[in-house]
Design a protein around this motif. Structure first.
Motif, mmCIF file in Angstrom:
data_model
loop_
_atom_site.group_PDB
_atom_site.id
_atom_site.type_symbol
_atom_site.label_atom_id
_atom_site.label_comp_id
_atom_site.label_asym_id
_atom_site.label_seq_id
_atom_site.Cartn_x
_atom_site.Cartn_y
_atom_site.Cartn_z
ATOM 1 N N TRP A 97 -11.103 1.101 -4.924
ATOM 2 C CA TRP A 97 -9.881 1.152 -4.121
ATOM 3 C C TRP A 97 -9.175 -0.202 -4.077
ATOM 4 O O TRP A 97 -7.944 -0.249 -3.996
ATOM 5 C CB TRP A 97 -10.199 1.666 -2.717
ATOM 6 N N ASN A 98 -9.910 -1.265 -4.150
ATOM 7 C CA ASN A 98 -9.274 -2.585 -4.205
ATOM 8 C C ASN A 98 -8.464 -2.720 -5.501
ATOM 9 O O ASN A 98 -7.330 -3.214 -5.488
ATOM 10 C CB ASN A 98 -10.330 -3.680 -4.138
ATOM 11 N N ALA A 99 -9.047 -2.278 -6.621
ATOM 12 C CA ALA A 99 -8.327 -2.317 -7.900
ATOM 13 C C ALA A 99 -7.107 -1.401 -7.864
ATOM 14 O O ALA A 99 -6.030 -1.759 -8.365
ATOM 15 C CB ALA A 99 -9.257 -1.914 -9.039
ATOM 16 N N LEU A 100 -7.276 -0.217 -7.271
ATOM 17 C CA LEU A 100 -6.158 0.716 -7.165
ATOM 18 C C LEU A 100 -5.030 0.125 -6.316
ATOM 19 O O LEU A 100 -3.850 0.187 -6.697
ATOM 20 C CB LEU A 100 -6.640 2.033 -6.554
ATOM 21 N N CYS A 101 -5.396 -0.458 -5.176
ATOM 22 C CA CYS A 101 -4.375 -1.015 -4.281
ATOM 23 C C CYS A 101 -3.690 -2.229 -4.902
ATOM 24 O O CYS A 101 -2.487 -2.444 -4.686
ATOM 25 C CB CYS A 101 -4.997 -1.376 -2.933
ATOM 26 N N GLU A 102 -4.442 -3.024 -5.668
ATOM 27 C CA GLU A 102 -3.823 -4.150 -6.366
ATOM 28 C C GLU A 102 -2.791 -3.647 -7.366
ATOM 29 O O GLU A 102 -1.711 -4.233 -7.517
ATOM 30 C CB GLU A 102 -4.894 -4.979 -7.086
ATOM 31 N N PHE A 103 -3.137 -2.563 -8.074
ATOM 32 C CA PHE A 103 -2.186 -1.967 -9.015
ATOM 33 C C PHE A 103 -0.943 -1.460 -8.289
ATOM 34 O O PHE A 103 0.195 -1.698 -8.725
ATOM 35 C CB PHE A 103 -2.853 -0.825 -9.778
ATOM 36 N N LEU A 104 -1.135 -0.765 -7.177
ATOM 37 C CA LEU A 104 -0.003 -0.220 -6.437
ATOM 38 C C LEU A 104 0.876 -1.327 -5.858
ATOM 39 O O LEU A 104 2.112 -1.206 -5.832
ATOM 40 C CB LEU A 104 -0.505 0.702 -5.318
ATOM 41 N N PHE A 105 0.255 -2.403 -5.416
ATOM 42 C CA PHE A 105 1.020 -3.540 -4.890
ATOM 43 C C PHE A 105 1.830 -4.217 -5.998
ATOM 44 O O PHE A 105 3.012 -4.515 -5.834
ATOM 45 C CB PHE A 105 0.073 -4.545 -4.231
ATOM 46 N N SER A 106 1.165 -4.430 -7.154
ATOM 47 C CA SER A 106 1.851 -5.114 -8.250
ATOM 48 C C SER A 106 2.976 -4.272 -8.844
ATOM 49 O O SER A 106 3.919 -4.816 -9.441
ATOM 50 C CB SER A 106 0.851 -5.479 -9.353
ATOM 51 N N SER A 107 2.893 -2.947 -8.656
ATOM 52 C CA SER A 107 3.959 -2.068 -9.159
ATOM 53 C C SER A 107 4.931 -1.669 -8.039
ATOM 54 O O SER A 107 5.687 -0.712 -8.177
ATOM 55 C CB SER A 107 3.352 -0.822 -9.811
ATOM 56 N N ASP A 108 4.880 -2.416 -6.916
ATOM 57 C CA ASP A 108 5.832 -2.256 -5.808
ATOM 58 C C ASP A 108 5.791 -0.887 -5.158
ATOM 59 O O ASP A 108 6.815 -0.381 -4.676
ATOM 60 C CB ASP A 108 7.262 -2.543 -6.288
ATOM 61 N N ARG A 109 4.593 -0.277 -5.097
ATOM 62 C CA ARG A 109 4.492 1.030 -4.437
ATOM 63 C C ARG A 109 3.926 0.926 -3.025
ATOM 64 O O ARG A 109 4.019 1.866 -2.239
ATOM 65 C CB ARG A 109 3.637 1.977 -5.279
ATOM 66 N N ILE A 110 3.284 -0.208 -2.720
ATOM 67 C CA ILE A 110 2.870 -0.509 -1.353
ATOM 68 C C ILE A 110 3.269 -1.954 -1.065
ATOM 69 O O ILE A 110 3.421 -2.760 -1.992
ATOM 70 C CB ILE A 110 1.347 -0.305 -1.134
ATOM 71 N N VAL A 111 3.420 -2.287 0.196
ATOM 72 C CA VAL A 111 3.917 -3.625 0.555
ATOM 73 C C VAL A 111 2.815 -4.682 0.525
ATOM 74 O O VAL A 111 3.102 -5.877 0.477
ATOM 75 C CB VAL A 111 4.577 -3.608 1.941
ATOM 76 N N ALA A 112 1.542 -4.247 0.572
ATOM 77 C CA ALA A 112 0.426 -5.192 0.546
ATOM 78 C C ALA A 112 -0.852 -4.434 0.234
ATOM 79 O O ALA A 112 -0.932 -3.216 0.417
ATOM 80 C CB ALA A 112 0.295 -5.920 1.882
ATOM 81 N N ASN A 113 -1.862 -5.154 -0.256
ATOM 82 C CA ASN A 113 -3.185 -4.565 -0.478
ATOM 83 C C ASN A 113 -3.976 -4.684 0.825
ATOM 84 O O ASN A 113 -4.329 -5.798 1.231
ATOM 85 C CB ASN A 113 -3.901 -5.298 -1.609
ATOM 86 N N PRO A 114 -4.277 -3.564 1.496
ATOM 87 C CA PRO A 114 -4.953 -3.630 2.790
ATOM 88 C C PRO A 114 -6.472 -3.731 2.709
ATOM 89 O O PRO A 114 -7.147 -3.760 3.741
ATOM 90 C CB PRO A 114 -4.545 -2.308 3.442
ATOM 91 N N MET A 115 -7.052 -3.776 1.485
ATOM 92 C CA MET A 115 -8.504 -3.669 1.355
ATOM 93 C C MET A 115 -9.251 -4.866 1.925
ATOM 94 O O MET A 115 -10.437 -4.760 2.263
ATOM 95 C CB MET A 115 -8.892 -3.458 -0.106
ATOM 96 N N SER A 116 -8.589 -6.011 2.072
ATOM 97 C CA SER A 116 -9.261 -7.172 2.674
ATOM 98 C C SER A 116 -9.619 -6.907 4.133
ATOM 99 O O SER A 116 -10.491 -7.573 4.701
ATOM 100 C CB SER A 116 -8.376 -8.415 2.574
ATOM 101 N N ALA A 117 -8.966 -5.923 4.740
ATOM 102 C CA ALA A 117 -9.250 -5.568 6.134
ATOM 103 C C ALA A 117 -10.355 -4.525 6.251
ATOM 104 O O ALA A 117 -10.760 -4.164 7.355
ATOM 105 C CB ALA A 117 -7.981 -5.053 6.814
#
Length: 345
Positions: free
Chosen positions: A86-106
């Motif tokens: 999920w961290n890799a997925l969220c990084e991809f979504l963040f880098s492609s401007d689909r989410i405003v930030a990667n929340p996985m650090s929380a």
């Protein structure tokens, strides 16, 4: 900011993005399992059908809740893997401007255990070698030469189970004209290759195994061009190195069964880590070289690790060349002076 989008479609795009890294089928299966598990929890927590979930749900609190539910029914290693997916997925979504930030650090994840992997001591290895050289008369499908070759190959190269079963005869090539030492090309995780060495004692054991294989399956080899032909020359480069009772490539389950049986016959099964069979031999390989002061960089290459922190569980020693390091393995000393009987076939 082009936020939003259905989660399933986003996951499909993520897999396309990751495809250039050539992930293995095992990795792709893990991605899917981890994605489905958390998405199911998100749907359950919010009451929104899975097919209607969008990237709007990817935020700290929903993911914390989803992972808390996942953690109740899964072990630490599974939680760490799922978090990484999920961290890799969220990084991809963040880098492609689909989410405003990667929340996985929380989202917290279990810490990686730092203990040194368990390995067999020299007394256990001596008993194992002695037992493997004795006929297993109680087992109708026993193949003494093959089982010894499998155990020694794992013990002296540190190959993983999948790497061991994937080896072909063509992956072992002579280092020089003596044909007593062979370079072993190992196909590791993520389709990465590394080259190890089989020193004379291991090559002799493998040769004896191939002689026995010619006797068992005479129709599977080339005819001799001359009486002095080595058994190595009678096989094709694409033939599997290790085969089962039927002559086909040996399966993971057969290797694990034969290794466990060898441990039980030697009376050392209680010394292995839970669930570790071939992997126990890999741990022993690494620990033996670490005890011989092989440095962490060399050991990292021998084991095929990508992360130095993984290798540092074994050693913090000083430098040696790769082949010289492999040749120092104390197990070779146990093989010195042992006559290897050879048959003609």
């Amino acid at each position: 900011m082009a936020t939003g989008g259905g989660l399933e479609a986003c996951f499909g795009d993520f897999l396309i993005y990751r495809s250039t890294a050539k992930p293995s089928p095992h990795t792709l299966k893990a991605y899917r399992q981890d994605f489905d598990a958390i998405v199911a929890n998100l749907a359950s927590d919010t009451g929104v059908p899975i097919e209607e979930l969008t990237t709007e749900i990817i935020a700290k609190d929903p993911l914390r809740s989803a992972f808390a539910g996942f953690a109740r029914t899964h072990r630490e290693a599974s939680i760490r893997r799922c978090w990484s997916t999920w961290n890799a997925l969220c990084e991809f979504l963040f880098s492609s401007d689909r989410i405003v930030a990667n929340p996985m650090s929380a989202v917290q994840r279990p810490k990686m255990p730092k203990q040194v992997p368990k390995s067999f001591d020299s007394a256990a290895i001596t008993r194992l070698m002695s037992s493997l050289r004795e006929p297993d008369d109680a087992n109708a499908r026993a193949w003494q030469e093959r089982d010894l070759a499998i155990v020694l190959t794992a013990l002296l190269t540190g190959c993983r189970l999948a790497e061991l079963t994937a080896l072909n005869l063509g992956d072992l090539r002579d280092v020089d004209d003596s044909a007593q030492v062979k370079a072993v090309t190992v196909h590791g995780k993520g389709n990465k290759q590394r080259v190890l060495t089989a020193e004379p004692a291991l090559v002799a054991t493998l040769t004896e195994y191939l002689v026995s294989r010619v006797v068992r399956f005479p129709g599977s080899v080339r005819p001799r061009s001359k009486p002095t032909d080595s058994p190595w020359r009678r096989f094709r480069a694409t033939d599997p190195l290790f085969v089962g009772h039927d002559g086909a490539r040996i399966t993971h389950s057969t290797v694990q069964y034969r290794v466990e049986r060898a441990y039980r016959r030697a009376g050392i099964n209680g010394q292995r880590a839970k669930g570790a069979l071939v992997h126990q031999l890999r741990h022993t390989f690494a620990t033996s070289l670490a005890d011989s002061d092989v440095n962490v960089y060399t050991l990292m290459r021998l084991l095929g690790h990508e992360s130095m922190s993984t290798t540092q569980r074994y050693t913090a020693g000083a430098g040696r060349e790769t082949r010289a390091a492999a040749a120092q393995n104390p197990v070779y000393a146990l093989l010195e002076g042992v006559d290897t009987p050879h048959r003609t076939a």
